[in-house]
Design a protein around this motif. Structure first.
Motif, PDB file in Angstrom:
ATOM      1  N   PRO A  73      30.786  30.620 -50.454  1.00 16.66           N
ATOM      2  CA  PRO A  73      31.264  29.320 -51.109  1.00 16.66           C
ATOM      3  C   PRO A  73      30.778  28.770 -52.279  1.00 16.66           C
ATOM      4  N   GLY A  74      29.591  29.194 -52.584  1.00 14.87           N
ATOM      5  CA  GLY A  74      28.642  28.661 -53.584  1.00 14.87           C
ATOM      6  C   GLY A  74      29.285  28.541 -55.003  1.00 14.87           C
ATOM      7  N   VAL A  75      29.680  29.633 -55.483  1.00 16.10           N
ATOM      8  CA  VAL A  75      30.144  29.745 -56.846  1.00 16.10           C
ATOM      9  C   VAL A  75      31.571  28.985 -56.942  1.00 16.10           C
ATOM     10  N   TRP A  76      32.277  28.888 -55.890  1.00 16.82           N
ATOM     11  CA  TRP A  76      33.729  28.334 -55.902  1.00 16.82           C
ATOM     12  C   TRP A  76      33.397  26.673 -55.833  1.00 16.82           C
ATOM     13  N   LEU A  77      32.466  26.450 -55.023  1.00 18.20           N
ATOM     14  CA  LEU A  77      32.098  24.846 -54.932  1.00 18.20           C
ATOM     15  C   LEU A  77      31.734  24.297 -56.143  1.00 18.20           C
ATOM     16  N   LYS A  78      30.634  24.955 -56.738  1.00 18.20           N
ATOM     17  CA  LYS A  78      30.088  24.796 -58.114  1.00 18.20           C
ATOM     18  C   LYS A  78      31.406  24.440 -59.133  1.00 18.20           C
ATOM     19  N   ASP A  79      32.157  25.551 -59.246  1.00 18.11           N
ATOM     20  CA  ASP A  79      33.252  25.550 -60.156  1.00 18.11           C
ATOM     21  C   ASP A  79      34.320  24.299 -59.979  1.00 18.11           C
ATOM     22  N   GLN A  80      34.580  24.085 -58.887  1.00 17.57           N
ATOM     23  CA  GLN A  80      35.662  22.955 -58.429  1.00 17.57           C
ATOM     24  C   GLN A  80      34.766  21.590 -58.665  1.00 17.57           C
ATOM     25  N   GLY A 158      21.640  10.586 -38.093  1.00 19.32           N
ATOM     26  CA  GLY A 158      22.722  10.355 -39.157  1.00 19.32           C
ATOM     27  C   GLY A 158      22.281  10.935 -40.535  1.00 19.32           C
ATOM     28  N   ARG A 159      21.496  11.752 -40.512  1.00 15.44           N
ATOM     29  CA  ARG A 159      20.885  12.466 -41.814  1.00 15.44           C
ATOM     30  C   ARG A 159      21.940  13.455 -42.108  1.00 15.44           C
ATOM     31  N   ALA A 160      22.092  14.530 -41.183  1.00 16.58           N
ATOM     32  CA  ALA A 160      22.852  15.723 -41.300  1.00 16.58           C
ATOM     33  C   ALA A 160      24.072  15.810 -40.937  1.00 16.58           C
ATOM     34  N   ILE A 161      25.195  15.881 -42.002  1.00 19.10           N
ATOM     35  CA  ILE A 161      26.469  15.700 -41.753  1.00 19.10           C
ATOM     36  C   ILE A 161      27.027  17.349 -41.527  1.00 19.10           C
ATOM     37  N   PRO A 162      27.868  17.381 -40.457  1.00 20.60           N
ATOM     38  CA  PRO A 162      28.471  18.953 -40.285  1.00 20.60           C
ATOM     39  C   PRO A 162      29.589  19.229 -41.276  1.00 20.60           C
ATOM     40  N   TYR A 163      29.589  20.444 -41.864  1.00 19.29           N
ATOM     41  CA  TYR A 163      30.426  20.865 -42.712  1.00 19.29           C
ATOM     42  C   TYR A 163      31.128  22.050 -42.153  1.00 19.29           C
ATOM     43  N   ASP A 164      30.466  22.584 -41.247  1.00 13.40           N
ATOM     44  CA  ASP A 164      31.395  24.101 -40.621  1.00 13.40           C
ATOM     45  C   ASP A 164      30.441  24.394 -39.215  1.00 13.40           C
ATOM     46  N   GLU A 319      41.063  20.386 -48.096  1.00 13.04           N
ATOM     47  CA  GLU A 319      41.384  21.486 -48.851  1.00 13.04           C
ATOM     48  C   GLU A 319      39.922  22.279 -49.263  1.00 13.04           C
ATOM     49  N   VAL A 320      39.057  21.568 -49.421  1.00 12.95           N
ATOM     50  CA  VAL A 320      37.617  22.131 -49.619  1.00 12.95           C
ATOM     51  C   VAL A 320      36.977  22.674 -48.278  1.00 12.95           C
ATOM     52  N   GLN A 321      37.006  22.109 -47.199  1.00 11.02           N
ATOM     53  CA  GLN A 321      36.722  22.444 -45.684  1.00 11.02           C
ATOM     54  C   GLN A 321      37.518  23.702 -45.536  1.00 11.02           C
ATOM     55  N   ALA A 322      38.665  23.520 -45.823  1.00 17.46           N
ATOM     56  CA  ALA A 322      39.334  25.018 -45.480  1.00 17.46           C
ATOM     57  C   ALA A 322      38.901  26.098 -46.235  1.00 17.46           C
ATOM     58  N   GLU A 323      38.793  25.826 -47.465  1.00 17.29           N
ATOM     59  CA  GLU A 323      38.238  27.124 -48.346  1.00 17.29           C
ATOM     60  C   GLU A 323      36.763  27.415 -48.048  1.00 17.29           C
ATOM     61  N   ILE A 324      35.898  26.446 -47.710  1.00 19.61           N
ATOM     62  CA  ILE A 324      34.375  26.897 -47.158  1.00 19.61           C
ATOM     63  C   ILE A 324      34.731  27.665 -45.939  1.00 19.61           C
ATOM     64  N   THR A 335      38.477  17.436 -38.523  1.00 20.35           N
ATOM     65  CA  THR A 335      39.784  17.385 -37.828  1.00 20.35           C
ATOM     66  C   THR A 335      40.969  17.584 -38.805  1.00 20.35           C
ATOM     67  N   THR A 336      40.655  17.522 -40.156  1.00 24.90           N
ATOM     68  CA  THR A 336      42.057  17.352 -41.131  1.00 24.90           C
ATOM     69  C   THR A 336      42.333  18.612 -42.027  1.00 24.90           C
ATOM     70  N   ALA A 337      41.263  19.515 -41.771  1.00 25.15           N
ATOM     71  CA  ALA A 337      41.435  20.808 -42.691  1.00 25.15           C
ATOM     72  C   ALA A 337      42.670  21.910 -41.870  1.00 25.15           C
ATOM     73  N   GLU A 338      43.306  22.359 -42.763  1.00 26.54           N
ATOM     74  CA  GLU A 338      44.539  23.426 -42.347  1.00 26.54           C
ATOM     75  C   GLU A 338      44.080  24.745 -42.725  1.00 26.54           C
ATOM     76  N   LEU A 339      43.853  25.626 -42.067  1.00 30.00           N
ATOM     77  CA  LEU A 339      43.499  26.989 -42.173  1.00 30.00           C
ATOM     78  C   LEU A 339      44.619  27.931 -42.498  1.00 30.00           C
ATOM     79  N   PRO A 340      44.183  28.786 -43.311  1.00 33.26           N
ATOM     80  CA  PRO A 340      45.441  29.866 -43.784  1.00 33.26           C
ATOM     81  C   PRO A 340      45.670  30.446 -42.280  1.00 33.26           C
ATOM     82  N   GLU A 341      47.159  31.025 -42.255  1.00 32.45           N
ATOM     83  CA  GLU A 341      47.532  31.463 -41.242  1.00 32.45           C
ATOM     84  C   GLU A 341      46.710  32.900 -40.654  1.00 32.45           C
ATOM     85  N   GLU A 342      46.615  33.564 -41.784  1.00 30.27           N
ATOM     86  CA  GLU A 342      45.905  34.871 -41.421  1.00 30.27           C
ATOM     87  C   GLU A 342      44.559  34.659 -40.860  1.00 30.27           C
TER      88      GLU A 342
END
Length: 379
Positions: A73-80, A158-164, A319-324, A335-342
């Motif tokens: 995810p890192g390079v993509w996150l940096k660019d976005q 409340g310090r660490a926020i889950p991202y995946d 959209e970022v959650q799904a990409e990560i 609860t809002t991310a939509e994953l690709p079907e595959e």
């Protein structure tokens, strides 16, 4: 193999003593060499050295989040992030992971970063056991905080926020059966059957995040009074305990055993790489998987706390959650991310998720792992 524990294995393996070193900058990569009692440690900062008034967000993380062999995810996150915010994002990937920052704090040295991505509950316990002053600040003013799945919350402060999140499971190879398909057992007790003698590759829970999660799952299954006896039985059945996930998965990939402790998203990577899916079957023992959510937190001494908060909100976008999730081969934390079907087709979630709370880990984790190490680490 691209997994996330080329991952945190270095960060989970213990604390490397850190002394001040020297920094050199060439082009868009800064390499910091720090001397320790165990040798030199290299911290790589990936980004662009900037001047002027443009803000720079410095984010610490584990190496494969940025530079896994295939995708990460890192390079993509940096660019976005940089395309939208008037700021530069620089990644720091110290060899020792979060322990790099623990040791800086113990020596009274500033963290040198604004945010850390890749925390779990066990790391927070280690941080809070070692440091008197807070390493991270509570997250505030996040507009998407409410999108995070409550079941994945692991920091009561409340310090660490889950991202995946990932789920620890068995991965097994159907083709290693003698005359018929190999089938993994359905329960922890089933692993003790003689037919599975020498069939399981696991990881050392004192040096591996996956190994520690598997140990915790055995404690949940067998209780604090029974897990060491269970491991003694696993040993009698010739379980092989290797150093970290990369060691054990490489041995598994080489056909040294038909089962390995790994992640339930294994088929996603297998499908992407065109691997034989028969060699990437998933088994949830006792119909459970140990959940190991990852979180992000702002350093208490962050130079850019506002920009760090903006980044966390950015990461929580659907959209970022799904990409990560796709690039890190994990599940989203919201609860809002939509994953690709595959991806959704091959990423398997357990019927029941098991995990220990921060409070229970804080009171017991070191005792549990120390007891395991005394019995099994050097035998």
């Amino acid at each position: 193999m691209k997994r996330r524990t080329y991952l945190k294995a270095a960060g989970a393996s213990g604390v490397a003593a850190l002394l001040a070193g020297c920094t050199g900058t060439t082009g868009d990569e800064t390499t910091t060499t720090t001397e320790s009692t165990g040798g030199a440690e290299t911290t790589t900062t990936q980004g662009t050295t900037t001047g002027g008034d443009e803000q720079t967000l410095t984010v610490g993380t584990y190496g494969s989040f940025v530079d896994a062999p295939s995708s990460s995810p890192g390079v993509w996150l940096k660019d976005q992030f940089e395309s939208e915010f008037d700021a530069t994002l620089e990644w720091q990937t110290p060899d020792a992971g979060v322990n790099h920052y623990i040791e800086r704090a113990l020596r009274g040295v500033e963290s040198g970063a604004d945010l850390y991505v890749g925390l779990d509950a066990q790391m927070l316990v280690r941080i809070d056991d070692k440091l008197d002053d807070p390493l991270f600040a509570p997250a505030e003013d996040l507009s998407r905080r409410g999108d995070v799945n409550e079941q994945l919350e692991f920091d009561p402060q409340g310090r660490a926020i889950p991202y995946d999140t990932g789920y620890i499971s068995l991965v097994y190879d159907e083709t290693q059966g003698e005359g018929e398909k190999f089938v993994a057992p359905e329960t922890f007790d089933g692993l003790l059957d003689p037919e599975y003698s020498g069939a399981l590759l696991a990881q050392n829970p004192t040096s591996s995040a996956t190994g520690q999660a598997f140990l915790l799952h055995t404690i949940d299954a067998k209780g604090e009074d029974g897990y060491l006896d269970y491991w003694a039985q696993l040993k009698e059945n010739d379980v092989r305990v290797l150093g970290n996930w990369a060691d054990s998965y490489t041995a598994y990939s080489n056909g040294e055993a038909p089962m390995v402790v790994s992640y339930s998203t294994d088929q996603v990577y297998a499908k992407e790489s065109g691997a034989d899916m028969a060699k990437h079957q998933i088994r949830f023992l006792n119909d459970q998987g140990y959940a190991n959510p990852e979180g992000m937190a702002t350093f208490a001494d962050a130079a850019e706390p506002g920009l760090a908060s903006a980044f966390m909100d950015f990461v929580l976008r659907p959209e970022v959650q799904a990409e990560i999730a796709v690039r890190n081969v994990q599940f989203p934390a919201t609860t809002t991310a939509e994953l690709p079907e595959e991806f959704a087709k091959y990423a398997q979630e357990p019927p029941e998720a098991v995990t220990f709370s921060y409070d229970r880990l804080k009171d017991n984790l070191s005792d549990w792992t120390d007891a395991w190490a005394r019995e099994f680490a050097s035998k």
